[in-house]
Design an enzyme around this catalytic site. Sequence first.
Site, mmCIF file in Angstrom:
data_model
loop_
_atom_site.group_PDB
_atom_site.id
_atom_site.type_symbol
_atom_site.label_atom_id
_atom_site.label_comp_id
_atom_site.label_asym_id
_atom_site.label_seq_id
_atom_site.Cartn_x
_atom_site.Cartn_y
_atom_site.Cartn_z
ATOM 1 N N THR A 68 0.827 -1.209 0.000
ATOM 2 C CA THR A 68 0.000 0.000 0.000
ATOM 3 C C THR A 68 0.859 1.256 0.000
ATOM 4 O O THR A 68 1.987 1.245 0.512
ATOM 5 C CB THR A 68 -0.907 0.019 1.250
ATOM 6 O OG1 THR A 68 -1.543 1.288 1.375
ATOM 7 C CG2 THR A 68 -0.115 -0.251 2.522
ATOM 8 N N ASP A 69 0.306 2.359 -0.538
ATOM 9 C CA ASP A 69 1.001 3.654 -0.477
ATOM 10 C C ASP A 69 1.174 4.124 0.968
ATOM 11 O O ASP A 69 2.028 4.952 1.269
ATOM 12 C CB ASP A 69 0.270 4.724 -1.294
ATOM 13 C CG ASP A 69 -1.203 4.907 -0.915
ATOM 14 O OD1 ASP A 69 -1.663 4.273 0.054
ATOM 15 O OD2 ASP A 69 -1.896 5.679 -1.602
ATOM 16 N N GLU A 70 0.378 3.563 1.892
ATOM 17 C CA GLU A 70 0.427 4.031 3.280
ATOM 18 C C GLU A 70 1.736 3.705 3.985
ATOM 19 O O GLU A 70 2.024 4.269 5.046
ATOM 20 C CB GLU A 70 -0.763 3.471 4.071
ATOM 21 C CG GLU A 70 -2.088 3.983 3.549
ATOM 22 C CD GLU A 70 -3.198 3.939 4.581
ATOM 23 O OE1 GLU A 70 -2.904 4.082 5.783
ATOM 24 O OE2 GLU A 70 -4.346 3.759 4.174
ATOM 25 N N TYR A 92 -2.052 -0.644 10.647
ATOM 26 C CA TYR A 92 -2.239 -1.311 9.347
ATOM 27 C C TYR A 92 -1.000 -1.111 8.481
ATOM 28 O O TYR A 92 -0.397 -2.065 7.983
ATOM 29 C CB TYR A 92 -3.483 -0.770 8.638
ATOM 30 C CG TYR A 92 -3.484 -1.019 7.144
ATOM 31 C CD1 TYR A 92 -3.508 -2.326 6.653
ATOM 32 C CD2 TYR A 92 -3.433 0.030 6.232
ATOM 33 C CE1 TYR A 92 -3.480 -2.569 5.278
ATOM 34 C CE2 TYR A 92 -3.421 -0.206 4.870
ATOM 35 C CZ TYR A 92 -3.445 -1.498 4.395
ATOM 36 O OH TYR A 92 -3.412 -1.735 3.046
#
Length: 286
Positions: A68-70, A92
């Site tokens: 994910t970009d997160e 997460y």
Amino acid sequence: GDICEPDFIKQLFETEKIDIVLHFAAQTHVDLSFWHALEFTYVNVYGTNVLVAAAHEANVEKFVYVSTDEVYGGGTDEEFDESSPKRPTNPYASSKAAAECSVQSYWEKYQFPVVITRSSNVYGPHQYPEKVIPKFISLLQQNRKCCIHGSGLQRRNFLYATDVVEAFLTVLKEGKPGEIYNIGTNFEMSIAQLAKELIHLIKKTSSESEMEYWMDYVKDRPTNDLRYPMNSEKMHNLGWRPKVPWKEGIMKTIEWYRENFHNWKNSEKALEPFPVTEPFAQLGGP
């Protein structure tokens, strides 16, 4: 089956002729991760270790880990490329970053052909309504207000489902082992803007006061990254670019939820401003 069950996973690779693995299985709801950090670590880190170990033992041709970009943490102006440091700010994102390290180690140690992808927010039909776009659509279609965390100024990049599918097919075919690929889009919108756009399309109004009526600002999550600007040039060099315009993608999505929302199990729970939590039953772990 469950990726956290080593015996099941081992048997799966022994009995099925699996040559490629696309690893999407994860706990992904950021709000929920603050309440169930241990469950997210268990599924996303331990489960990934179980899966990549079994895939390596089975000599699969390619293992694609969907991240994910997160993992980059919240940026402001600077675009993240694949070499940018990982600075996750929620449980997460931390679990996805840790799992990336495990997967990458199989390339470093064994030259096992792993590829990691980091994508922008994906939207479209069939998405569980805990995510922001289907949640806002479903709330409005039930004459309920959009619940906006904090200021609503947080910006997100939205990528339509078919575009991300094309990206994964490109990575399967062209992605080089040991590499990381950003799957991003330049289309960016604040959560408050998103709510107004959906109110305009579903409630057929352009009146600012009427739009505000359908927006309910609630307490923010413990941390809420401002934005995730990504450079996707590496994917562009493989021949992929997003194609579906926002207007087309969002209209298809609105139509799908109008017809199908009721088919989701426990869908009403997903529309609460904050997750309705249940105790994590697997604390005993492996």
